[in-house]
Enzyme design. Structure first.
Site, PDB file in Angstrom:
ATOM      1  N   GLU A  41      -6.489   4.994   8.030  1.00 20.52           N
ATOM      2  CA  GLU A  41      -6.870   5.902   7.756  1.00 20.52           C
ATOM      3  C   GLU A  41      -7.941   6.939   7.501  1.00 20.52           C
ATOM      4  O   GLU A  41      -7.953   7.642   7.549  1.00 20.52           O
ATOM      5  CB  GLU A  41      -5.418   5.669   7.057  1.00 20.52           C
ATOM      6  CG  GLU A  41      -4.200   6.200   7.604  1.00 20.52           C
ATOM      7  CD  GLU A  41      -3.231   5.024   6.573  1.00 20.52           C
ATOM      8  OE1 GLU A  41      -3.014   5.451   5.807  1.00 20.52           O
ATOM      9  OE2 GLU A  41      -2.112   4.637   7.404  1.00 20.52           O
ATOM     10  N   GLY A  85       2.740   1.433  11.017  1.00 20.00           N
ATOM     11  CA  GLY A  85       3.636   3.210  10.641  1.00 20.00           C
ATOM     12  C   GLY A  85       4.092   3.398  12.215  1.00 20.00           C
ATOM     13  O   GLY A  85       4.754   4.104  11.724  1.00 20.00           O
ATOM     14  N   LYS A 134       0.085   4.346  -0.095  1.00 18.17           N
ATOM     15  CA  LYS A 134      -0.213   5.624   0.465  1.00 18.17           C
ATOM     16  C   LYS A 134      -0.150   6.423  -0.879  1.00 18.17           C
ATOM     17  O   LYS A 134      -0.211   6.549  -1.985  1.00 18.17           O
ATOM     18  CB  LYS A 134      -0.201   5.632   2.476  1.00 18.17           C
ATOM     19  CG  LYS A 134       0.038   4.155   2.458  1.00 18.17           C
ATOM     20  CD  LYS A 134       0.280   4.953   4.081  1.00 18.17           C
ATOM     21  CE  LYS A 134      -0.064   3.517   5.025  1.00 18.17           C
ATOM     22  NZ  LYS A 134       0.018   3.967   6.063  1.00 18.17           N
ATOM     23  N   HIS A 171      -9.685   1.109   5.095  1.00 19.91           N
ATOM     24  CA  HIS A 171      -8.359   1.535   5.804  1.00 19.91           C
ATOM     25  C   HIS A 171      -8.508   2.295   7.105  1.00 19.91           C
ATOM     26  O   HIS A 171      -9.301   2.816   7.155  1.00 19.91           O
ATOM     27  CB  HIS A 171      -7.026   1.662   4.385  1.00 19.91           C
ATOM     28  CG  HIS A 171      -5.943   1.938   6.100  1.00 19.91           C
ATOM     29  ND1 HIS A 171      -5.428   2.843   6.162  1.00 19.91           N
ATOM     30  CD2 HIS A 171      -4.227   0.729   5.481  1.00 19.91           C
ATOM     31  CE1 HIS A 171      -4.725   2.329   6.116  1.00 19.91           C
ATOM     32  NE2 HIS A 171      -3.210   1.372   6.103  1.00 19.91           N
ATOM     33  N   SER A 200       3.116  -2.606  10.339  1.00 22.06           N
ATOM     34  CA  SER A 200       5.148  -2.858  10.756  1.00 22.06           C
ATOM     35  C   SER A 200       5.464  -4.047   9.737  1.00 22.06           C
ATOM     36  O   SER A 200       6.107  -4.623  10.866  1.00 22.06           O
ATOM     37  CB  SER A 200       5.135  -1.941  11.779  1.00 22.06           C
ATOM     38  OG  SER A 200       4.791  -0.820  12.156  1.00 22.06           O
ATOM     39  N   GLU A 235      -5.939  -5.906  10.202  1.00 22.82           N
ATOM     40  CA  GLU A 235      -4.488  -4.022  10.337  1.00 22.82           C
ATOM     41  C   GLU A 235      -4.666  -3.487  12.123  1.00 22.82           C
ATOM     42  O   GLU A 235      -5.122  -3.028  12.238  1.00 22.82           O
ATOM     43  CB  GLU A 235      -4.512  -3.665   9.524  1.00 22.82           C
ATOM     44  CG  GLU A 235      -4.088  -4.015   8.326  1.00 22.82           C
ATOM     45  CD  GLU A 235      -3.540  -2.799   7.308  1.00 22.82           C
ATOM     46  OE1 GLU A 235      -1.722  -3.119   7.122  1.00 22.82           O
ATOM     47  OE2 GLU A 235      -4.049  -1.860   7.014  1.00 22.82           O
ATOM     48  N   ASN A 261       1.299  -1.170   0.433  1.00 25.11           N
ATOM     49  CA  ASN A 261      -0.033   0.516  -0.036  1.00 25.11           C
ATOM     50  C   ASN A 261       0.763   1.376  -0.073  1.00 25.11           C
ATOM     51  O   ASN A 261       1.675   1.248   0.698  1.00 25.11           O
ATOM     52  CB  ASN A 261      -0.726   0.395   1.502  1.00 25.11           C
ATOM     53  CG  ASN A 261      -1.452   1.268   1.084  1.00 25.11           C
ATOM     54  OD1 ASN A 261      -1.720   2.031   0.380  1.00 25.11           O
ATOM     55  ND2 ASN A 261      -2.134   1.734   2.457  1.00 25.11           N
TER      56      ASN A 261
END
Ligand code: PEP
Length: 252
Positions: free
Chosen positions: A97, A173, A11, A95, A213, A167, A9
């Site tokens: 985010e 991250g 991003k 996702h 990660s 996730e 991904n």
């Protein structure tokens, strides 16, 4: 058996030229890899160029989001059919985010999943708890709520085109990875939920990726777990050497 599926991904990174450079390296370095499905999720602007570059290779292309309508007055949105037209086979939906920064809800995730599947795309539906939710013991409840919104009531015959990405938000991250045991515990819970909701055959067929990660030095241990069928990789997918090492770990 489920073929492991590793997706990068990207991003909000990479111009068209940078995307083409990265995917060309991946295509060359992964040419001899067998028994692992690999995909990349560039930004919208690079999807078509990347899809054309990989059309003579096993690499597949995913978008990072889509809308649930096919056309109309929805300024700024991109329809599932447009993604197929650009050469995408998959789309990431829900996702964390998008949930945290852009108001994505279980309801909108569900609408997007259904629209994407209806347009013939495969869907990578993301689920996962925040650190506060893990600490207060609600991990399973949160994951079940996300699953119900994303894939509850789906036709089990669509299982081949459904991937769940677990996730944990606290691992995305942050450099902090779930231990293989922590991840496997939630993956097994997800598979049991899929079995109750969609039936045993669909639960056995649906791949469950881990994301958070994932790096070359932790991928093999995570991917060895019985219910971890691949990875959704953020940061480490931006450098060819790291992403290739993770893809190879999925095979080992
Ligand atoms: C992600 O955003 O899907 C992700 C897993 O990111 P990272 O690998 O950087 O934690």
């Amino acid at each position: 058996m489920r073929t492991p599926f590793v997706v990068g991904n990207w991003k909000l990174h990479k111009t068209i030229a940078e995307s083409l450079a990265l995917v060309t390296e991946l295509k060359n370095q992964l040419a001899s890899l067998r028994d692992v499905a690999v995909g990349v999720a560039p930004p919208f602007t690079a999807l078509h160029a990347v899809a054309r570059r990989v059309e003579d290779s096993p690499l597949v292309v995913a978008a990072q989001d889509c809308y649930w309508e096919e056309k109309g007055a929805f300024t700024g949105e991109v329809a599932p059919g447009m993604l197929r037209d650009a050469g995408c086979a998959w789309v990431i939906i829900g996702h964390s985010e998008r949930r945290q920064l852009f108001g994505e809800t279980d309801e909108t995730v569900g609408k997007k999943v259904r629209a994407a599947l209806g347009a013939g795309l495969g869907v990578i539906a993301c689920v996962g708890e925040t650190l506060a939710q893990r600490d207060d013991g609600s991990t399973f409840a949160v994951v079940e709520r996300h699953l119900a919104g994303a894939v509850g009531g789906l036709d089990p015959a669509l299982a081949e085109r459904v991937v769940i990405a677990y996730e944990p938000v606290w691992a995305i991250g942050t450099g902090r990875t779930a231990t293989p045991a922590q991840a496997q515990e939630v993956h097994a819970h997800i598979r049991a939920w899929l079995g109750r909701s969609l039936g045993a055959a669909a639960a056995a067929a649906i791949r469950i990726q881990y994301g958070g990660s994932v790096k070359p030095d932790n991928a093999a241990q995570l991917l060895r777990e019985p219910d971890i069928d691949g990875a959704l990789v953020g940061g480490a997918s931006l450098a060819a050497a790291d992403f290739v090492a993770i893809c190879r770990a999925a095979r080992a």
